[in-house]
Design a protein around this motif. Structure first.
Motif, mmCIF file in Angstrom:
data_model
loop_
_atom_site.group_PDB
_atom_site.id
_atom_site.type_symbol
_atom_site.label_atom_id
_atom_site.label_comp_id
_atom_site.label_asym_id
_atom_site.label_seq_id
_atom_site.Cartn_x
_atom_site.Cartn_y
_atom_site.Cartn_z
ATOM 1 N N MET A 1 0.617 -1.302 -0.103
ATOM 2 C CA MET A 1 -0.462 0.054 -0.482
ATOM 3 C C MET A 1 1.072 0.917 -0.042
ATOM 4 N N SER A 2 1.948 0.664 0.299
ATOM 5 C CA SER A 2 2.631 1.974 0.707
ATOM 6 C C SER A 2 3.240 2.480 -0.820
ATOM 7 N N GLN A 3 3.438 1.855 -1.474
ATOM 8 C CA GLN A 3 3.480 2.063 -2.872
ATOM 9 C C GLN A 3 2.751 2.329 -3.533
ATOM 10 N N SER A 4 1.583 2.169 -4.026
ATOM 11 C CA SER A 4 0.732 2.931 -4.331
ATOM 12 C C SER A 4 -0.070 3.954 -3.645
ATOM 13 N N SER A 5 0.106 4.092 -2.398
ATOM 14 C CA SER A 5 0.327 5.980 -1.822
ATOM 15 C C SER A 5 1.374 6.982 -2.630
ATOM 16 N N GLN A 6 2.652 6.631 -2.840
ATOM 17 C CA GLN A 6 3.803 7.085 -3.018
ATOM 18 C C GLN A 6 3.292 6.629 -4.269
ATOM 19 N N SER A 7 3.252 6.514 -5.405
ATOM 20 C CA SER A 7 2.295 6.550 -6.729
ATOM 21 C C SER A 7 1.929 7.151 -6.752
ATOM 22 N N ALA A 8 0.969 7.328 -5.694
ATOM 23 C CA ALA A 8 -0.590 8.438 -6.298
ATOM 24 C C ALA A 8 -0.411 9.798 -5.754
ATOM 25 N N GLN A 9 0.889 10.116 -5.412
ATOM 26 C CA GLN A 9 1.802 10.893 -4.631
ATOM 27 C C GLN A 9 2.462 11.641 -5.627
ATOM 28 N N ALA A 10 3.201 10.870 -6.097
ATOM 29 C CA ALA A 10 4.022 11.328 -7.707
ATOM 30 C C ALA A 10 2.980 11.380 -8.086
ATOM 31 N N ALA A 11 2.119 11.039 -8.561
ATOM 32 C CA ALA A 11 1.103 11.465 -9.972
ATOM 33 C C ALA A 11 0.592 12.797 -9.561
ATOM 34 N N LYS A 12 0.141 13.557 -8.339
ATOM 35 C CA LYS A 12 0.012 13.778 -7.798
ATOM 36 C C LYS A 12 1.135 15.100 -7.883
ATOM 37 N N ALA A 13 2.232 15.034 -8.044
ATOM 38 C CA ALA A 13 3.227 16.112 -7.757
ATOM 39 C C ALA A 13 3.499 16.730 -9.530
ATOM 40 N N SER A 14 3.560 14.820 -10.108
ATOM 41 C CA SER A 14 3.626 15.135 -11.344
ATOM 42 C C SER A 14 2.539 15.700 -12.267
ATOM 43 N N GLU A 15 1.309 15.791 -11.540
ATOM 44 C CA GLU A 15 -0.042 16.730 -12.812
ATOM 45 C C GLU A 15 -0.211 17.950 -12.116
ATOM 46 N N ALA A 16 0.548 18.706 -10.778
ATOM 47 C CA ALA A 16 0.710 19.632 -10.153
ATOM 48 C C ALA A 16 1.633 20.357 -10.300
ATOM 49 N N ASN A 17 2.939 20.149 -10.887
ATOM 50 C CA ASN A 17 4.001 20.091 -11.828
ATOM 51 C C ASN A 17 3.294 20.515 -13.474
ATOM 52 N N VAL A 18 2.426 19.885 -13.389
ATOM 53 C CA VAL A 18 2.323 20.089 -15.062
ATOM 54 C C VAL A 18 1.905 21.486 -15.405
ATOM 55 N N GLU A 19 0.390 21.569 -14.054
ATOM 56 C CA GLU A 19 -0.152 22.345 -14.486
ATOM 57 C C GLU A 19 0.661 24.290 -14.153
ATOM 58 N N GLU A 20 1.512 23.550 -13.794
ATOM 59 C CA GLU A 20 2.235 24.890 -13.425
ATOM 60 C C GLU A 20 3.307 25.210 -14.040
ATOM 61 N N GLN A 21 3.715 23.876 -15.213
ATOM 62 C CA GLN A 21 4.287 24.245 -16.263
ATOM 63 C C GLN A 21 3.322 25.270 -17.073
ATOM 64 N N LEU A 22 2.446 25.195 -17.410
ATOM 65 C CA LEU A 22 1.334 25.203 -17.915
ATOM 66 C C LEU A 22 0.516 26.456 -18.146
ATOM 67 N N ARG A 23 0.130 26.689 -16.782
ATOM 68 C CA ARG A 23 0.151 27.800 -15.992
ATOM 69 C C ARG A 23 1.460 29.068 -16.895
ATOM 70 N N VAL A 24 2.866 28.974 -16.344
ATOM 71 C CA VAL A 24 4.090 29.675 -16.808
ATOM 72 C C VAL A 24 3.833 29.407 -18.794
ATOM 73 N N LEU A 25 3.123 29.167 -19.007
ATOM 74 C CA LEU A 25 3.883 29.177 -20.850
ATOM 75 C C LEU A 25 2.202 29.919 -21.596
ATOM 76 N N ARG A 26 1.002 29.789 -19.934
ATOM 77 C CA ARG A 26 -0.276 31.051 -20.719
ATOM 78 C C ARG A 26 0.984 32.095 -20.142
ATOM 79 N N GLU A 27 1.107 32.142 -19.733
ATOM 80 C CA GLU A 27 1.928 33.541 -18.917
ATOM 81 C C GLU A 27 2.922 34.191 -20.020
ATOM 82 N N ASP A 28 3.448 33.351 -20.653
ATOM 83 C CA ASP A 28 4.174 34.443 -21.038
ATOM 84 C C ASP A 28 3.945 33.706 -22.640
#
Length: 108
Positions: A1-28
């Motif tokens: 379970m801890s691996q799936s929890s870590q995978s879910a957190q990594a996926a959320k972090a990756s998703e948040a990173n992509v969203e941030e990059q998209l926001r920066v790209l829109r501003e640029d």
């Protein structure tokens, strides 16, 4: 379970990173769009000023040429009048002869 929890957190972090990059790209992109718009506005204004200046210069040259032509025509008119006043008989005979030649020439 801890691996799936870590995978879910990594996926959320990756998703948040992509969203941030998209926001920066829109501003640029918005900044780039604003810069292009400002450049186009500036270029258009400069072009209008150039065209306006050229039109003024052309109008001045045309006005000067018209004034010069008018002055030359007035000078020629004065010369013709002085010749006619100095030699009225010769002028009338010359005018009669030119009229006669033009009349004969137009009949052909």
């Amino acid at each position: 379970m801890s691996q799936s929890s870590q995978s879910a957190q990594a996926a959320k972090a990756s998703e948040a990173n992509v969203e941030e990059q998209l926001r920066v790209l829109r501003e640029d992109l918005k900044g780039l769009s604003d810069a292009v718009s400002a450049l186009a506005t500036h270029s258009t204004a400069a072009l209008k000023d150039g065209v306006r200046q050229t039109a003024y210069e052309t109008a001045d040259r045309a006005r000067n040429a018209a004034n010069q032509a008018r002055d030359q025509a007035e000078e020629a008119h004065q010369k013709v009048n002085s010749v006619i006043e100095a030699n009225p008989t010769t002028s009338v005979l010359a005018a009669f002869g030119v009229g006669l030649l033009l009349g004969m020439w137009s009949r052909r």
